[in-house]
Design a protein around this motif. Structure first.
Motif, PDB file in Angstrom:
ATOM      1  N   HIS A 208       0.821  -1.213   0.000  1.00  0.00           N
ATOM      2  CA  HIS A 208       0.000   0.000   0.000  1.00  0.00           C
ATOM      3  C   HIS A 208       0.850   1.257   0.000  1.00  0.00           C
ATOM      4  CE1 HIS A 208      -2.432   3.213   1.841  1.00  0.00           C
ATOM      5  NE2 HIS A 208      -3.451   2.626   1.260  1.00  0.00           N
ATOM      6  N   SER A 225     -13.843   5.388  -7.115  1.00  0.00           N
ATOM      7  CA  SER A 225     -12.632   4.631  -6.847  1.00  0.00           C
ATOM      8  C   SER A 225     -11.892   5.152  -5.624  1.00  0.00           C
ATOM      9  CB  SER A 225     -11.687   4.705  -8.053  1.00  0.00           C
ATOM     10  OG  SER A 225     -12.275   4.093  -9.159  1.00  0.00           O
ATOM     11  N   SER A 226     -11.185   4.222  -4.955  1.00  0.00           N
ATOM     12  CA  SER A 226     -10.363   4.605  -3.808  1.00  0.00           C
ATOM     13  C   SER A 226      -9.152   5.390  -4.284  1.00  0.00           C
ATOM     14  CB  SER A 226      -9.902   3.347  -3.063  1.00  0.00           C
ATOM     15  OG  SER A 226      -8.882   3.658  -2.162  1.00  0.00           O
ATOM     16  N   VAL A 253      -6.456   0.360  -5.294  1.00  0.00           N
ATOM     17  CA  VAL A 253      -7.120  -0.470  -4.287  1.00  0.00           C
ATOM     18  C   VAL A 253      -8.628  -0.341  -4.502  1.00  0.00           C
ATOM     19  CG1 VAL A 253      -7.349  -1.000  -1.827  1.00  0.00           C
ATOM     20  CG2 VAL A 253      -5.217  -0.038  -2.709  1.00  0.00           C
ATOM     21  N   ASP A 254      -9.123  -1.061  -5.502  1.00  0.00           N
ATOM     22  CA  ASP A 254     -10.554  -1.066  -5.809  1.00  0.00           C
ATOM     23  C   ASP A 254     -10.839  -2.291  -6.664  1.00  0.00           C
ATOM     24  OD1 ASP A 254      -9.662  -0.434  -8.376  1.00  0.00           O
ATOM     25  OD2 ASP A 254     -10.145   1.701  -8.196  1.00  0.00           O
ATOM     26  N   ASP A 255     -12.015  -2.373  -7.257  1.00  0.00           N
ATOM     27  CA  ASP A 255     -12.367  -3.574  -8.018  1.00  0.00           C
ATOM     28  C   ASP A 255     -11.964  -3.496  -9.484  1.00  0.00           C
ATOM     29  OD1 ASP A 255     -14.159  -1.725  -8.945  1.00  0.00           O
ATOM     30  OD2 ASP A 255     -15.961  -2.859  -8.418  1.00  0.00           O
ATOM     31  N   GLY A 260      -6.042  -5.261  -6.086  1.00  0.00           N
ATOM     32  CA  GLY A 260      -6.699  -4.249  -5.272  1.00  0.00           C
ATOM     33  C   GLY A 260      -8.008  -4.727  -4.671  1.00  0.00           C
ATOM     34  N   SER A 264      -9.291  -4.698  -0.845  1.00  0.00           N
ATOM     35  CA  SER A 264     -10.525  -3.969  -0.520  1.00  0.00           C
ATOM     36  C   SER A 264     -11.484  -4.846   0.279  1.00  0.00           C
ATOM     37  CB  SER A 264     -11.215  -3.499  -1.800  1.00  0.00           C
ATOM     38  OG  SER A 264     -10.430  -2.563  -2.491  1.00  0.00           O
TER      39      SER A 264
END
Length: 586
Positions: A208, A225-226, A253-255, A260, A264
């Motif tokens: 991260h 989104s993050s 860090v998302d889908d 990521g 998440s």
């Protein structure tokens, strides 16, 4: 209790005891199983006779019983001062003074004993020592569990073998991670165990980071989104380049990607084949993809999500619950090592900031061109005691200093700062020969109780009666300076070196003199520039002279950069400091 209670030595548990003794540097280490009226030691190293051979004691000689009773670690720096155990007979009979014991459990999760480290003198236990003990206790518990299950169900022999393999995996990973310091070393240890023990084709860590400008062109799942990003950690001594990882070195860090998404969700994400993954993320399919089965495991420490471990196998794969439990444990081990690696990295960056702050700004006299460089050790990832300085005296004479304090830690850096400051003050205040001021410095170290040894060259750039430039210097056990003439010829200012600083403050010290022609370059350096393992020092000196001759026509700063590049100073096993002086043309 269904785990072993034999008093015979057990090769495997003896190995755990040896690993604890090596890792924590203690004389005694035990794998202790506590019974109703005694404790037995299937693993033991360092016990006094007859206990090393009998492998048991009554509970009157047991600290481990408290680990079992409390179901928690027991850590005592000096048992003689601790009310609960001060009267325990293990103190006089077994020589137990300091004790650190970690619970070990059987296949039912019951605490049955302790993996412990014992010292015969007071021992304030460091956190990194306790972390290593906890990791080894977890691996030891896995082996105890394996044995319990095997005894409980002979029909489950295949499952027991799988458990043993997983135990070996965790033990190998624990041992490998115990030797790591940097994040790159953590990534290399994870990769090695995954490839050798799990038959993986690839394994890697994405960790991260906060969002920065480098994420602007990353794929995104949409407006929600993050703002976080994961970055791939290149392993130290990588076996081969993982091209797909390099292409996706930074991931949100998302889908928008499996790396990521696993972080998440905080849950493992498994795909039996690359086709299954690409059906979910067709935009990530590319010709650099390798392997089939792939597993994405979040790295979590105390509910804080710090990254993702990725495992890739060469063939399609299915995972059982037991497999997944092993991989979760691997991720937990790796996460702890990442935290330690980041703390180490923060410490080194702070030390390097300190080192840089202590390095001086060089003067630039009208007729001289000065330049200097410092490179920390590549292998130790630590700062050390290499330093340089230059001071213009009130009478216009320029004094040059370069030195190397023994050691590669914050103590060496601190001593370096003291030496530089003291010698600078002496050079400014006392108009004396180099040998006189170095002798004063040596005496000052003793009188001020500065416990250190160092090599040093201290030189003064003077003029003789005819107005020619002359270098007058003294050498306290340091590599000789190099003079490179304007035409590229070289010579060493060797003379007979005196003793190192801090060895014998009253030892005699001498001065040497040598003329220097206009257009020449004087190069001072520390031994990290020329020393290489398994190589004669003269070979390194010859290499330095050849490089300096090639680049002498360049400005002083560029000259140093080229020399450092030629001698591969970026990968040197020791710190490197260099100081160059170019003498102006008449």
């Amino acid at each position: 209790m269904t785990t072993t209670s034999s008093t015979d030595a057990d090769t495997s548990f003896d190995r755990y005891a040896r690993m604890v003794r090596r890792a924590l540097r203690v004389p005694v280490a035990l794998v202790s199983l506590v019974e109703q009226d005694r404790q037995v030691f299937p693993g033991a190293v360092g016990l006094p006779p007859p206990y090393q051979s009998t492998r048991e004691t009554p509970l009157s000689h047991s600290f481990c019983q408290y680990v079992v009773a409390d179901q928690a670690p027991l850590v005592v720096a000096d048992a003689r001062l601790y009310d609960r155990v001060r009267d325990n007979l293990a103190i006089p009979d077994l020589g137990v003074v300091a004790y650190a014991g970690w619970p070990i459990t059987d296949h039912t999760g019951t605490v049955v004993g302790s993996l412990c480290a014992i010292d015969d003198k007071p021992h304030p236990w460091r956190q990194d020592e306790l972390d290593s003990l906890a990791d080894l206790a977890a691996a030891c518990s896995s082996e105890l569990a394996e044995r319990g299950l095997r005894a409980q169900a002979v029909a489950g022999q295949r499952d027991a073998q799988d458990l043993a393999r997983r135990s070996r995996v965790l033990l190998a990973l624990s041992e490998g991670l115990s030797r790591t310091q940097t994040l790159a070393e953590v990534a290399a240890a994870v990769e090695q165990v995954s490839l050798e023990q799990l038959d993986c084709l690839r394994a890697g860590l994405w960790l991260h980071h906060d969002r920065d400008a480098a994420t602007a062109d990353l794929p995104t799942a949409g407006p929600a989104s993050s703002p976080e990003v994961l970055r791939y950690v290149e392993p130290a001594s990588a076996r081969s380049t993982w091209e797909s990882a390099a292409r996706h070195a930074a991931l949100r860090v998302d889908d928008s990607n499996p790396v990521g998404l696993a972080l998440s969700l905080g849950e493992p994400l498994f795909f039996p084949s690359v086709r299954a993954q690409n059906e979910r993320w067709p935009e990530l399919a590319n010709d650099a993809q390798v392997g089939e089965g792939r597993l994405f495991l979040p790295l979590v420490v105390q509910r804080r999500r710090i990254g993702t471990l990725v495992l890739v196998w060469d063939e399609p794969r299915e995972l059982g619950d037991a497999d997944l439990a092993t991989y979760r444990a691997m991720a937990a081990y790796a996460a702890q090592a990442v935290v330690r690696g980041r703390l180490h990295q923060d410490r080194i960056e702070a030390l390097m900031t300190l080192q840089s702050a202590m390095l001086p700004r060089l003067p630039q006299p009208d007729d001289l061109q000065l330049a200097a460089r410092y490179r920390p050790s590549a292998q130790r990832h630590q700062v050390g005691g290499d330093w340089y300085d230059a001071v213009v005296m009130p009478d216009g004479v320029t004094a040059l200093m370069i030195g190397d304090v023994v050691g590669h830690d914050i103590a060496a850096a601190a001593v370096m700062g003291q030496l530089r400051t003291m010698l600078r003050a002496l050079a400014w205040a006392v108009d004396d020969a180099p040998s006189g001021n170095v002798a004063r410095l040596d005496r000052a170290l003793r009188e001020l109780d500065v416990d250190a040894m160092a090599t040093l060259v201290y030189a003064r750039l003077e003029q003789d009666a005819e107005g020619r430039r002359v270098v007058r210097w003294t050498n306290a056990g340091h590599p000789p300076p190099l003079v490179v003439e304007a035409d590229g010829s070289t010579r060493w200012l060797e003379g007979t070196p005196d003793l190192l600083l801090g060895v014998s403050p009253g030892a005699p010290r001498g001065d040497h003199r040598s003329p220097v022609d206009p257009g020449s370059t004087l190069l001072l350096y520390t031994d990290g520039l020329i020393e290489r393992r398994g190589e004669d020092l003269r070979e390194g000196m010859d290499r330095l002279a050849a490089s300096a001759a090639r680049h002498v026509h360049r400005p002083a700063g560029d000259f140093l950069d080229r020399v450092l590049h030629d001698l591969d100073a970026a990968h040197a096993s020791d710190d490197v400091a260099v100081l160059a002086v170019r003498f102006g043309e008449e």
